[in-house]
Design a protein around this motif. Structure first.
Motif, PDB file in Angstrom:
ATOM      1  N   VAL A   8       0.855  -1.194   0.000  1.00 25.59           N
ATOM      2  CA  VAL A   8       0.000   0.000   0.000  1.00 25.59           C
ATOM      3  C   VAL A   8       0.888   1.240   0.000  1.00 25.59           C
ATOM      4  N   ASP A   9       0.770   2.035  -1.066  1.00 26.75           N
ATOM      5  CA  ASP A   9       1.509   3.305  -1.154  1.00 26.75           C
ATOM      6  C   ASP A   9       0.734   4.228  -2.084  1.00 26.75           C
ATOM      7  N   ASP A  10       0.574   5.487  -1.675  1.00 29.06           N
ATOM      8  CA  ASP A  10      -0.224   6.391  -2.487  1.00 29.06           C
ATOM      9  C   ASP A  10       0.503   6.849  -3.752  1.00 29.06           C
ATOM     10  N   GLU A  11       1.749   6.457  -3.915  1.00 27.65           N
ATOM     11  CA  GLU A  11       2.472   6.703  -5.169  1.00 27.65           C
ATOM     12  C   GLU A  11       2.412   5.430  -6.011  1.00 27.65           C
ATOM     13  N   PRO A  12       1.650   5.439  -7.113  1.00 26.44           N
ATOM     14  CA  PRO A  12       1.458   4.221  -7.911  1.00 26.44           C
ATOM     15  C   PRO A  12       2.768   3.621  -8.412  1.00 26.44           C
ATOM     16  N   LYS A  13       3.755   4.461  -8.727  1.00 27.04           N
ATOM     17  CA  LYS A  13       5.013   3.937  -9.271  1.00 27.04           C
ATOM     18  C   LYS A  13       5.703   3.007  -8.279  1.00 27.04           C
ATOM     19  N   ILE A  14       5.647   3.368  -6.975  1.00 24.40           N
ATOM     20  CA  ILE A  14       6.307   2.534  -5.958  1.00 24.40           C
ATOM     21  C   ILE A  14       5.600   1.188  -5.841  1.00 24.40           C
ATOM     22  N   GLY A  15       4.274   1.215  -5.786  1.00 27.02           N
ATOM     23  CA  GLY A  15       3.538  -0.038  -5.703  1.00 27.02           C
ATOM     24  C   GLY A  15       3.786  -0.938  -6.894  1.00 27.02           C
ATOM     25  N   ASN A  16       3.813  -0.364  -8.095  1.00 32.58           N
ATOM     26  CA  ASN A  16       4.050  -1.160  -9.309  1.00 32.58           C
ATOM     27  C   ASN A  16       5.470  -1.718  -9.341  1.00 32.58           C
ATOM     28  N   LEU A  17       6.450  -0.891  -8.869  1.00 29.90           N
ATOM     29  CA  LEU A  17       7.827  -1.374  -8.823  1.00 29.90           C
ATOM     30  C   LEU A  17       7.944  -2.596  -7.934  1.00 29.90           C
ATOM     31  N   PHE A  18       7.408  -2.502  -6.711  1.00 29.50           N
ATOM     32  CA  PHE A  18       7.480  -3.634  -5.785  1.00 29.50           C
ATOM     33  C   PHE A  18       6.747  -4.852  -6.344  1.00 29.50           C
ATOM     34  N   LYS A  19       5.627  -4.605  -7.010  1.00 29.79           N
ATOM     35  CA  LYS A  19       4.857  -5.710  -7.588  1.00 29.79           C
ATOM     36  C   LYS A  19       5.691  -6.459  -8.632  1.00 29.79           C
ATOM     37  N   ASN A  20       6.341  -5.705  -9.529  1.00 28.20           N
ATOM     38  CA  ASN A  20       7.150  -6.336 -10.581  1.00 28.20           C
ATOM     39  C   ASN A  20       8.334  -7.098  -9.991  1.00 28.20           C
ATOM     40  N   VAL A  21       9.021  -6.480  -9.033  1.00 32.69           N
ATOM     41  CA  VAL A  21      10.196  -7.120  -8.436  1.00 32.69           C
ATOM     42  C   VAL A  21       9.813  -8.377  -7.660  1.00 32.69           C
ATOM     43  N   LEU A  22       8.816  -8.280  -6.797  1.00 35.50           N
ATOM     44  CA  LEU A  22       8.469  -9.399  -5.920  1.00 35.50           C
ATOM     45  C   LEU A  22       7.778 -10.541  -6.658  1.00 35.50           C
ATOM     46  N   GLU A  23       7.052 -10.233  -7.722  1.00 29.32           N
ATOM     47  CA  GLU A  23       6.446 -11.314  -8.498  1.00 29.32           C
ATOM     48  C   GLU A  23       7.511 -12.145  -9.206  1.00 29.32           C
ATOM     49  N   ARG A  24       8.639 -11.491  -9.598  1.00 33.81           N
ATOM     50  CA  ARG A  24       9.746 -12.268 -10.167  1.00 33.81           C
ATOM     51  C   ARG A  24      10.377 -13.185  -9.119  1.00 33.81           C
ATOM     52  N   ASP A  25      10.230 -12.804  -7.844  1.00 32.60           N
ATOM     53  CA  ASP A  25      10.741 -13.657  -6.758  1.00 32.60           C
ATOM     54  C   ASP A  25       9.771 -14.772  -6.389  1.00 32.60           C
ATOM     55  N   GLY A  26       8.624 -14.823  -7.047  1.00 28.46           N
ATOM     56  CA  GLY A  26       7.669 -15.904  -6.789  1.00 28.46           C
ATOM     57  C   GLY A  26       6.523 -15.554  -5.870  1.00 28.46           C
ATOM     58  N   TYR A  27       6.432 -14.279  -5.471  1.00 25.45           N
ATOM     59  CA  TYR A  27       5.326 -13.870  -4.617  1.00 25.45           C
ATOM     60  C   TYR A  27       4.115 -13.502  -5.456  1.00 25.45           C
ATOM     61  N   ASP A  28       2.953 -13.600  -4.871  1.00 21.24           N
ATOM     62  CA  ASP A  28       1.717 -13.107  -5.470  1.00 21.24           C
ATOM     63  C   ASP A  28       1.455 -11.740  -4.835  1.00 21.24           C
ATOM     64  N   VAL A  29       1.530 -10.669  -5.630  1.00 22.36           N
ATOM     65  CA  VAL A  29       1.517  -9.313  -5.081  1.00 22.36           C
ATOM     66  C   VAL A  29       0.320  -8.535  -5.607  1.00 22.36           C
ATOM     67  N   GLU A  30      -0.315  -7.783  -4.703  1.00 21.21           N
ATOM     68  CA  GLU A  30      -1.369  -6.859  -5.105  1.00 21.21           C
ATOM     69  C   GLU A  30      -1.025  -5.489  -4.530  1.00 21.21           C
ATOM     70  N   ALA A  31      -1.025  -4.462  -5.415  1.00 19.76           N
ATOM     71  CA  ALA A  31      -0.657  -3.105  -5.008  1.00 19.76           C
ATOM     72  C   ALA A  31      -1.901  -2.242  -4.879  1.00 19.76           C
ATOM     73  N   PHE A  32      -1.937  -1.415  -3.826  1.00 22.76           N
ATOM     74  CA  PHE A  32      -3.050  -0.498  -3.569  1.00 22.76           C
ATOM     75  C   PHE A  32      -2.493   0.926  -3.426  1.00 22.76           C
ATOM     76  N   VAL A  33      -3.221   1.897  -3.986  1.00 26.87           N
ATOM     77  CA  VAL A  33      -2.807   3.293  -3.817  1.00 26.87           C
ATOM     78  C   VAL A  33      -3.586   3.956  -2.684  1.00 26.87           C
ATOM     79  N   ASN A  34      -4.607   3.282  -2.196  1.00 25.15           N
ATOM     80  CA  ASN A  34      -5.423   3.835  -1.120  1.00 25.15           C
ATOM     81  C   ASN A  34      -5.650   2.747  -0.068  1.00 25.15           C
ATOM     82  N   PRO A  35      -5.341   3.024   1.212  1.00 26.77           N
ATOM     83  CA  PRO A  35      -5.531   2.008   2.247  1.00 26.77           C
ATOM     84  C   PRO A  35      -6.979   1.547   2.394  1.00 26.77           C
TER      85      PRO A  35
END
Length: 462
Positions: A8-35
């Motif tokens: 969860v981060d209100d900056e979409p770029k940060i959430g998308n970055l973590f999503k791309n990186v962690l999914e390559r590590d095998g995690y299932d990631v969902e990013a939110f811009v609003n808590p």
């Protein structure tokens, strides 16, 4: 199965970055811009994360408020806070409130990976412990202390109260086979110590020198066969519960050492010079009269007062009335599952036979009788012929003859008193309580109390 990470981060770029990186590590990631979007997702009940990574400063709800909201939703998962350098102190405060850890922005991806691995590992261990605790609580529920008679209801109510007093020493008393060990385990597995170990020892099963070594441990060379150091049961039970069965079997010297530990929570291993501490709840049990042992000098008075903070008396089966049938039916169900049989219960005559028996071995004896009956029963109900009861070497019920009572040798005073009072009440059903009590040499209140104590309500209704 891949682990679910909510970011969860209100900056979409940060959430998308973590999503791309962690999914390559095998995690299932969902990013939110609003808590609030994450909260709505949780409320839908379709998914629950394994870890939440949230920014500290966000619109509508900050990271700590989000964590508290999820706790209210009973989503108890590791929570990692992201914060700017200037807000590190706030993140540390969040950890005091329950956050797993924090990441300082700009986030180091390798540090994030390491934190996620550690969080998932620890959370998995906590879940496993919680599962064990839940299974044990199911195995030893308070309701597992079976019976509806007043003494058993009192036992259950006392155990429920004691579950919250997780450091209080408890003394379980009662005849052999009344379930003191079961009551001790029930207390442990329904207390805050349930995730820690339940360690028990039969003090009568070991010579005194070996019992001391088992309880307190020993250092290498402490005695001839001590080739290595060994933890004692007090150390093994640290954080949990130590159950000392037949505590009256301890020598006076060992009683003094146990008393010292109970007073200070400090001890030394045999042959050791270092003081150790242990946070242990101590439960004790005996089928002896410890007050009498104190008078005789075989049990320390100060130790008796120290372990008798709360006394829980497990009643003998003969004082539990119709509970005998209730417990017997429960045992039938247990053995049906074990043997794959379909016994439905007892004939009326068999029930009466169970009620008439004095049960010197109490529930343990009853269990053995039912197990044997289940093995050899021919019909779908247990009959009197299926019940093999031990001959009454100690009759709890006296036999009246033309010249008065006669009891075989070996009866306790309590058994003789119960039988005498019961027969007196039967024989003088038309007399007043006051007259009967006067003839017995006791007060009316004492007679009433003994009638209740010996479960004689069925004898006469006054």
């Amino acid at each position: 199965m891949s682990k679910q990470i909510f970011v969860v981060d209100d900056e979409p770029k940060i959430g998308n970055l973590f999503k791309n990186v962690l999914e390559r590590d095998g995690y299932d990631v969902e990013a939110f811009v609003n808590p609030l979007s994450l909260v709505e997702k949780i409320e839908e009940g379709t998914e629950e994360p394994d870890v939440v990574v949230a920014d500290m400063i966000m619109p509508d709800m900050d990271g700590v408020e989000l964590m508290e909201e999820l706790r209210e939703q009973e989503v108890d998962v590791p929570f990692i806070i992201m914060t700017a350098h200037s807000s590190v102190q706030t993140a540390v405060e969040a950890m005091r409130q329950g956050a797993f850890h924090y990441l300082e922005k700009p986030v180091n991806l390798e540090e994030m990976r390491a934190l996620l691995e550690k969080a998932i590992e620890l959370y998995g261990a906590q879940q496993e412990l919680q599962q064990i605790k839940t299974e044990q609580q199911k195995k030893y529920p308070i309701e597992g202390i079976l019976g509806e008679s007043d003494p058993i209801v009192e036992v259950r109510e006392t155990l429920e109260t004691l579950c919250g007093a997780s450091s209080t020493t408890v003394l379980f008393t009662g005849e052999t086979g009344t379930g003191k060990n079961l009551a001790a385990k029930t207390l442990h597995y329904n207390s805050p110590r349930a995730e820690e170990s339940f360690t028990d020892i039969d003090c009568a099963s070991l010579p005194d020198n070996l019992l001391e070594a088992e309880l307190f441990g020993y250092e290498e060379g402490a005695f001839t066969d001590a080739r290595d150091s060994k933890e004692g049961l007090i150390e093994v039970a640290d954080g949990g519960t130590l159950f000392l069965d037949e505590i009256d079997s301890m020598s006076l010297a060992l009683q003094a050492k146990l008393l010292s530990f109970l007073e200070s929570r400090e001890f030394r291993r045999l042959g050791g010079v270092e003081d150790k501490t242990a946070n242990v709840r101590v439960l004790c049990a005996t089928n002896s009269d410890l007050e009498e042992s104190v008078q005789e000098g075989s049990f320390r008075k100060d130790l008796f007062f120290r372990i008798n903070v709360v006394n829980v008396e497990l009643p003998p089966l003969r004082r539990m009335g119709d509970d005998v049938i209730l417990i017997a039916n429960h045992l039938v169900k247990d053995f049906n599952r074990e043997f794959g049989s379909e016994v439905k219960g007892f004939t009326d005559a068999a029930k009466q036979k169970l009620l008439d028996h004095s049960w010197p071995g109490n529930v343990r004896e009853l269990r053995n009788v039912i197990e044997r009956a289940m093995i050899f029963a021919n019909g779908d109900r247990i009959s009197t012929e299926d019940l093999t009861l031990a001959p009454p070497s100690r009759l709890s019920d006296g036999k009246r003859t033309s010249d008065g009572f006669r009891f075989p040798l070996g009866n306790t005073l309590e058994e003789v008193e119960k039988a005498y009072i019961r027969d007196t009440l039967e024989a003088r059903a038309d007399d007043s309580y006051a007259d009967i009590a006067d003839d017995l040499g006791i007060s009316k209140k004492t007679l009433w109390d003994k009638r209740k104590r010996y479960n004689l309500d069925e004898v006469v209704d006054r």
